[in-house]
Design a protein around this motif. Sequence first.
Motif, mmCIF file in Angstrom:
data_model
loop_
_atom_site.group_PDB
_atom_site.id
_atom_site.type_symbol
_atom_site.label_atom_id
_atom_site.label_comp_id
_atom_site.label_asym_id
_atom_site.label_seq_id
_atom_site.Cartn_x
_atom_site.Cartn_y
_atom_site.Cartn_z
ATOM 1 N N PRO A 19 23.986 -10.984 -1.397
ATOM 2 C CA PRO A 19 25.057 -11.306 -2.340
ATOM 3 C C PRO A 19 25.027 -10.345 -3.520
ATOM 4 O O PRO A 19 23.964 -9.860 -3.918
ATOM 5 C CB PRO A 19 24.724 -12.743 -2.769
ATOM 6 C CG PRO A 19 23.257 -12.892 -2.529
ATOM 7 C CD PRO A 19 22.957 -12.039 -1.332
ATOM 8 N N PRO A 20 26.184 -10.049 -4.049
ATOM 9 C CA PRO A 20 26.207 -9.141 -5.194
ATOM 10 C C PRO A 20 25.474 -9.740 -6.395
ATOM 11 O O PRO A 20 25.498 -10.949 -6.623
ATOM 12 C CB PRO A 20 27.704 -8.967 -5.481
ATOM 13 C CG PRO A 20 28.350 -10.173 -4.866
ATOM 14 C CD PRO A 20 27.528 -10.536 -3.684
ATOM 15 N N VAL A 21 24.803 -8.886 -7.103
ATOM 16 C CA VAL A 21 24.063 -9.337 -8.280
ATOM 17 C C VAL A 21 25.062 -9.580 -9.420
ATOM 18 O O VAL A 21 25.877 -8.704 -9.741
ATOM 19 C CB VAL A 21 23.017 -8.283 -8.688
ATOM 20 C CG1 VAL A 21 22.260 -8.739 -9.930
ATOM 21 C CG2 VAL A 21 22.060 -8.027 -7.524
ATOM 22 N N ALA A 22 25.001 -10.774 -9.960
ATOM 23 C CA ALA A 22 25.927 -11.127 -11.039
ATOM 24 C C ALA A 22 25.514 -10.437 -12.333
ATOM 25 O O ALA A 22 24.324 -10.266 -12.621
ATOM 26 C CB ALA A 22 25.951 -12.633 -11.241
ATOM 27 N N SER A 23 26.516 -10.070 -13.059
ATOM 28 C CA SER A 23 26.264 -9.450 -14.357
ATOM 29 C C SER A 23 25.934 -10.528 -15.388
ATOM 30 O O SER A 23 26.198 -11.713 -15.175
ATOM 31 C CB SER A 23 27.503 -8.659 -14.801
ATOM 32 O OG SER A 23 28.606 -9.538 -14.975
ATOM 33 N N ASP B 182 28.954 -12.629 -16.107
ATOM 34 C CA ASP B 182 29.260 -13.627 -15.079
ATOM 35 C C ASP B 182 28.329 -14.825 -15.192
ATOM 36 O O ASP B 182 28.756 -15.983 -15.017
ATOM 37 C CB ASP B 182 29.147 -13.003 -13.690
ATOM 38 C CG ASP B 182 30.215 -11.948 -13.446
ATOM 39 O OD1 ASP B 182 31.256 -12.000 -14.120
ATOM 40 O OD2 ASP B 182 29.990 -11.068 -12.590
#
Length: 218
Positions: free
Chosen positions: A141-145, A148
């Motif tokens: 999964p994309p790493v949340a900033s 976010d």
Amino acid sequence: MVHRFASEEFTAIQESHIRVRYDPTPPSRVPPAEAPPPRRRAFGLFRRRPREAGEPPPTMTQLYHAHRIRLVRLATLLVDDQETAEDVVQEAFTAAFRRYGARLGELDDPPAYLRRCVVNGARSVLRRRRTARAWVPPVLPPVASPEDDALRAERDRRLRQALAQLTRRQREVLVLRYWENLSESEIAGTLGIPSGTVKSTASRGLTALHRLLREEDT
């Protein structure tokens, strides 16, 4: 008189022509040139020459120098990669030395044994390639900033605050339905209430939850 002489001359020419074309005397035969003797192949990879009595078996060094290039070509055709082919051939010689060492005389045909080792090694390489190509790495999964994460934390806080203002039954039904993904019958069995009550409670609870969230936005 002239006509007779011309006729006799024509007949003589015709007979001479027939004798030339149909001369029954057979022509002299020229003996064909002798074919060159067939070339003898040395004791190689694809032709077996039985070892004569008293002939010492080849050493590993002799086999390496005599057959390495041909084995590399064979492996290259099988694995379609010269670097990998050289590794396969090296492993074949290593396996032969590890198993037989200086006792190569126990082999009836050492080059044929090396060829089998190369073919088996190439098969192993191709099996590993198929396994590697069939493996699909998991999609992470994309790493949340940080922004976010902050927005998600704020949204969760508002939702928990709105749920706290519902009735206990409404909160239980909504949590079991939308967080635990239970069906109406499973919720009814968990809470010990009829399925109809679960459906009506969920409807009223969603209406109240949306109203509370809108009021917080204003």
